[in-house]
Motif scaffolding. Structure first.
Motif, PDB file in Angstrom:
ATOM      1  N   SER A  25      -2.835  20.203  52.809  1.00  0.00           N
ATOM      2  CA  SER A  25      -2.460  20.801  54.087  1.00  0.00           C
ATOM      3  C   SER A  25      -2.530  22.325  54.079  1.00  0.00           C
ATOM      4  CB  SER A  25      -1.048  20.361  54.477  1.00  0.00           C
ATOM      5  OG  SER A  25      -0.115  20.913  53.582  1.00  0.00           O
ATOM      6  N   LEU A  26      -2.768  22.936  52.938  1.00  0.00           N
ATOM      7  CA  LEU A  26      -2.836  24.393  52.867  1.00  0.00           C
ATOM      8  C   LEU A  26      -4.270  24.854  53.116  1.00  0.00           C
ATOM      9  CD1 LEU A  26      -0.618  25.145  49.762  1.00  0.00           C
ATOM     10  CD2 LEU A  26      -0.022  25.378  52.159  1.00  0.00           C
ATOM     11  N   SER A  27      -4.452  25.608  54.185  1.00  0.00           N
ATOM     12  CA  SER A  27      -5.772  26.136  54.499  1.00  0.00           C
ATOM     13  C   SER A  27      -5.873  27.557  53.959  1.00  0.00           C
ATOM     14  CB  SER A  27      -5.976  26.143  56.012  1.00  0.00           C
ATOM     15  OG  SER A  27      -7.116  26.879  56.348  1.00  0.00           O
ATOM     16  N   PRO A  28      -6.885  27.862  53.156  1.00  0.00           N
ATOM     17  CA  PRO A  28      -7.024  29.222  52.636  1.00  0.00           C
ATOM     18  C   PRO A  28      -7.224  30.253  53.742  1.00  0.00           C
ATOM     19  CG  PRO A  28      -8.749  27.795  51.745  1.00  0.00           C
ATOM     20  CD  PRO A  28      -7.899  26.969  52.646  1.00  0.00           C
ATOM     21  N   PHE A  29      -7.895  29.868  54.829  1.00  0.00           N
ATOM     22  CA  PHE A  29      -8.097  30.801  55.936  1.00  0.00           C
ATOM     23  C   PHE A  29      -6.781  31.098  56.650  1.00  0.00           C
ATOM     24  CE2 PHE A  29     -12.312  28.783  55.508  1.00  0.00           C
ATOM     25  CZ  PHE A  29     -13.030  29.929  55.223  1.00  0.00           C
ATOM     26  N   ALA A  35      -1.410  36.420  55.648  1.00  0.00           N
ATOM     27  CA  ALA A  35      -1.133  37.542  54.750  1.00  0.00           C
ATOM     28  C   ALA A  35      -1.695  38.845  55.315  1.00  0.00           C
ATOM     29  CB  ALA A  35      -1.730  37.263  53.368  1.00  0.00           C
ATOM     30  N   LEU A  36      -2.900  38.785  55.874  1.00  0.00           N
ATOM     31  CA  LEU A  36      -3.501  39.971  56.468  1.00  0.00           C
ATOM     32  C   LEU A  36      -2.670  40.457  57.654  1.00  0.00           C
ATOM     33  CD1 LEU A  36      -5.850  41.999  56.651  1.00  0.00           C
ATOM     34  CD2 LEU A  36      -7.024  40.342  58.109  1.00  0.00           C
ATOM     35  N   PHE A  37      -2.235  39.535  58.515  1.00  0.00           N
ATOM     36  CA  PHE A  37      -1.402  39.899  59.649  1.00  0.00           C
ATOM     37  C   PHE A  37      -0.095  40.539  59.183  1.00  0.00           C
ATOM     38  CE2 PHE A  37       2.023  38.809  62.612  1.00  0.00           C
ATOM     39  CZ  PHE A  37       1.584  39.491  63.721  1.00  0.00           C
ATOM     40  N   GLY A  38       0.525  39.960  58.153  1.00  0.00           N
ATOM     41  CA  GLY A  38       1.774  40.507  57.634  1.00  0.00           C
ATOM     42  C   GLY A  38       1.603  41.905  57.076  1.00  0.00           C
ATOM     43  N   LEU A  39       0.537  42.124  56.340  1.00  0.00           N
ATOM     44  CA  LEU A  39       0.288  43.452  55.770  1.00  0.00           C
ATOM     45  C   LEU A  39      -0.027  44.478  56.847  1.00  0.00           C
ATOM     46  CD1 LEU A  39      -1.747  42.499  52.596  1.00  0.00           C
ATOM     47  CD2 LEU A  39       0.569  43.439  52.682  1.00  0.00           C
ATOM     48  N   LEU A  40      -0.804  44.083  57.853  1.00  0.00           N
ATOM     49  CA  LEU A  40      -1.095  45.010  58.950  1.00  0.00           C
ATOM     50  C   LEU A  40       0.163  45.333  59.755  1.00  0.00           C
ATOM     51  CD1 LEU A  40      -4.543  43.689  60.215  1.00  0.00           C
ATOM     52  CD2 LEU A  40      -4.077  45.819  58.982  1.00  0.00           C
ATOM     53  N   LEU A  41       1.046  44.353  59.918  1.00  0.00           N
ATOM     54  CA  LEU A  41       2.313  44.594  60.600  1.00  0.00           C
ATOM     55  C   LEU A  41       3.171  45.572  59.808  1.00  0.00           C
ATOM     56  CD1 LEU A  41       4.213  43.854  62.953  1.00  0.00           C
ATOM     57  CD2 LEU A  41       5.109  42.043  61.483  1.00  0.00           C
ATOM     58  N   LEU A  42       3.240  45.373  58.500  1.00  0.00           N
ATOM     59  CA  LEU A  42       3.998  46.313  57.664  1.00  0.00           C
ATOM     60  C   LEU A  42       3.391  47.714  57.706  1.00  0.00           C
ATOM     61  CD1 LEU A  42       4.810  44.137  54.540  1.00  0.00           C
ATOM     62  CD2 LEU A  42       6.417  44.995  56.247  1.00  0.00           C
ATOM     63  N   LEU A  43       2.066  47.809  57.733  1.00  0.00           N
ATOM     64  CA  LEU A  43       1.409  49.105  57.826  1.00  0.00           C
ATOM     65  C   LEU A  43       1.729  49.774  59.150  1.00  0.00           C
ATOM     66  CD1 LEU A  43      -0.608  51.142  56.606  1.00  0.00           C
ATOM     67  CD2 LEU A  43      -2.419  49.852  57.729  1.00  0.00           C
ATOM     68  N   TRP A  44       1.718  49.014  60.242  1.00  0.00           N
ATOM     69  CA  TRP A  44       2.033  49.570  61.556  1.00  0.00           C
ATOM     70  C   TRP A  44       3.478  50.048  61.613  1.00  0.00           C
ATOM     71  CZ3 TRP A  44       5.359  48.001  65.517  1.00  0.00           C
ATOM     72  CH2 TRP A  44       5.183  48.674  66.725  1.00  0.00           C
ATOM     73  N   ILE A  45       4.414  49.268  61.077  1.00  0.00           N
ATOM     74  CA  ILE A  45       5.824  49.671  61.056  1.00  0.00           C
ATOM     75  C   ILE A  45       6.010  50.937  60.230  1.00  0.00           C
ATOM     76  CG2 ILE A  45       8.115  48.996  60.209  1.00  0.00           C
ATOM     77  CD1 ILE A  45       7.363  46.115  60.988  1.00  0.00           C
ATOM     78  N   THR A  46       5.338  50.999  59.087  1.00  0.00           N
ATOM     79  CA  THR A  46       5.449  52.180  58.218  1.00  0.00           C
ATOM     80  C   THR A  46       4.934  53.434  58.910  1.00  0.00           C
ATOM     81  OG1 THR A  46       5.167  50.784  56.285  1.00  0.00           O
ATOM     82  CG2 THR A  46       4.812  53.135  55.970  1.00  0.00           C
TER      83      THR A  46
END
Length: 53
Positions: A25-29, A35-46
Motif C-alpha cells: 500500500s505504500l506508493s513511492p510517488f 516529503a517534498l510538500f513538507g520540506l517546501l512548507l518548512l522552507l516557506w515558514i522559515t
C-alpha cells in the motif's frame, strides 16, 4: 550474542526476509510527494520568519 550474529540478524532484517518485503500500500510517488510538500512548507515558514525588517 556475538557481533557477527547480531550483524547477520540485522542484514536479514534489512532485506525484509522476515517481514515479507515491501508493503503493497505504500506508493513511492505518494511518499516522495508528501516529503517534498513538507520540506517546501518548512522552507516557506522559515522564510516568512526570517525577514529583515
Amino acid at each position: 550474542m556475538s557481533l557477527t550474529g547480531t550483524a547477520a540478524h540485522l542484514v536479514t532484517l534489512a532485506e525484509g526476509a522476515e517481514h515479507g518485503g515491501n508493503h503493497e500500500s505504500l506508493s513511492p510517488f505518494l511518499i516522495g510527494g508528501g516529503a517534498l510538500f513538507g520540506l517546501l512548507l518548512l522552507l516557506w515558514i522559515t522564510t516568512r520568519f526570517n525577514r529583515d525588517r
